[in-house]
Design a protein around this motif. Structure first.
Motif, PDB file in Angstrom:
ATOM      1  N   ASN A  34      21.791 -32.773   7.780  1.00 19.04           N
ATOM      2  CA  ASN A  34      22.597 -33.257   6.670  1.00 19.04           C
ATOM      3  C   ASN A  34      21.927 -32.883   5.346  1.00 19.04           C
ATOM      4  O   ASN A  34      20.714 -33.035   5.184  1.00 19.04           O
ATOM      5  N   GLU A  35      22.709 -32.380   4.399  1.00 15.36           N
ATOM      6  CA  GLU A  35      22.163 -31.907   3.118  1.00 15.36           C
ATOM      7  C   GLU A  35      21.455 -33.019   2.349  1.00 15.36           C
ATOM      8  O   GLU A  35      20.424 -32.786   1.714  1.00 15.36           O
ATOM      9  N   ARG A  36      22.006 -34.224   2.400  1.00 14.93           N
ATOM     10  CA  ARG A  36      21.380 -35.330   1.677  1.00 14.93           C
ATOM     11  C   ARG A  36      20.028 -35.694   2.307  1.00 14.93           C
ATOM     12  O   ARG A  36      19.060 -35.962   1.602  1.00 14.93           O
ATOM     13  N   GLU A  58      18.171 -45.570  -1.612  1.00 16.89           N
ATOM     14  CA  GLU A  58      19.456 -44.893  -1.813  1.00 16.89           C
ATOM     15  C   GLU A  58      20.586 -45.595  -1.056  1.00 16.89           C
ATOM     16  O   GLU A  58      21.719 -45.648  -1.538  1.00 16.89           O
ATOM     17  N   SER A  59      20.278 -46.141   0.112  1.00 17.16           N
ATOM     18  CA  SER A  59      21.292 -46.874   0.879  1.00 17.16           C
ATOM     19  C   SER A  59      21.720 -48.140   0.137  1.00 17.16           C
ATOM     20  O   SER A  59      22.907 -48.462   0.075  1.00 17.16           O
ATOM     21  N   GLN A 116      12.202 -34.323  -1.463  1.00 12.35           N
ATOM     22  CA  GLN A 116      11.671 -35.271  -2.443  1.00 12.35           C
ATOM     23  C   GLN A 116      10.431 -35.985  -1.919  1.00 12.35           C
ATOM     24  O   GLN A 116       9.539 -36.336  -2.690  1.00 12.35           O
ATOM     25  N   LYS A 139      18.132 -33.617   3.948  1.00 10.96           N
ATOM     26  CA  LYS A 139      17.236 -32.513   3.563  1.00 10.96           C
ATOM     27  C   LYS A 139      16.661 -32.738   2.175  1.00 10.96           C
ATOM     28  O   LYS A 139      15.473 -32.534   1.938  1.00 10.96           O
ATOM     29  N   GLU A 140      17.517 -33.147   1.245  1.00  9.23           N
ATOM     30  CA  GLU A 140      17.070 -33.387  -0.122  1.00  9.23           C
ATOM     31  C   GLU A 140      16.051 -34.524  -0.163  1.00  9.23           C
ATOM     32  O   GLU A 140      15.046 -34.440  -0.863  1.00  9.23           O
ATOM     33  N   PHE A 141      16.292 -35.599   0.591  1.00  5.29           N
ATOM     34  CA  PHE A 141      15.334 -36.702   0.657  1.00  5.29           C
ATOM     35  C   PHE A 141      14.008 -36.224   1.250  1.00  5.29           C
ATOM     36  O   PHE A 141      12.943 -36.636   0.800  1.00  5.29           O
ATOM     37  N   ASP A 144      23.816 -47.142  -2.898  1.00  7.67           N
ATOM     38  CA  ASP A 144      25.147 -46.742  -2.449  1.00  7.67           C
ATOM     39  C   ASP A 144      25.978 -47.956  -2.035  1.00  7.67           C
ATOM     40  O   ASP A 144      27.155 -48.069  -2.378  1.00  7.67           O
TER      41      ASP A 144
END
Length: 82
Positions: free
Chosen positions: A2-4, A48-49, A11, A6-8, A52
């Protein structure tokens, strides 16, 4: 991946393989010790959860008081040194 996620991972400081002939896309290079990065990754996921969840269920935009409470909650769970 998942792209998100991957970004996490980026980071958090995980080393990611780029597009390699044997693999299309970034994947985590698990040949390193990732104790600190894994803690940071968990913290980012929780934070982030929560952000959101609040945005989608209570507030269209988060004010600084809620962001501060989320940060305090994460500090209580993970400590301040991450």
């Amino acid at each position: 991946m998942n792209e998100r996620i991957k970004e996490f991972a980026k980071q958090s400081g995980f080393v990611l393989w780029e597009d390699e002939p044997w693999n299309e896309g970034n994947v985590i290079d698990w040949n390193s010790q990732y104790d600190k990065e894994l803690e940071t990754f968990a913290r980012i996921i929780v934070k982030e959860s929560l952000i959101d969840f609040y945005k989608n269920n209570f507030y269209s935009s988060l004010d600084s008081a809620i962001n501060t409470q989320i940060e305090k909650y994460c500090n209580r769970i993970f400590g301040k040194d991450i």
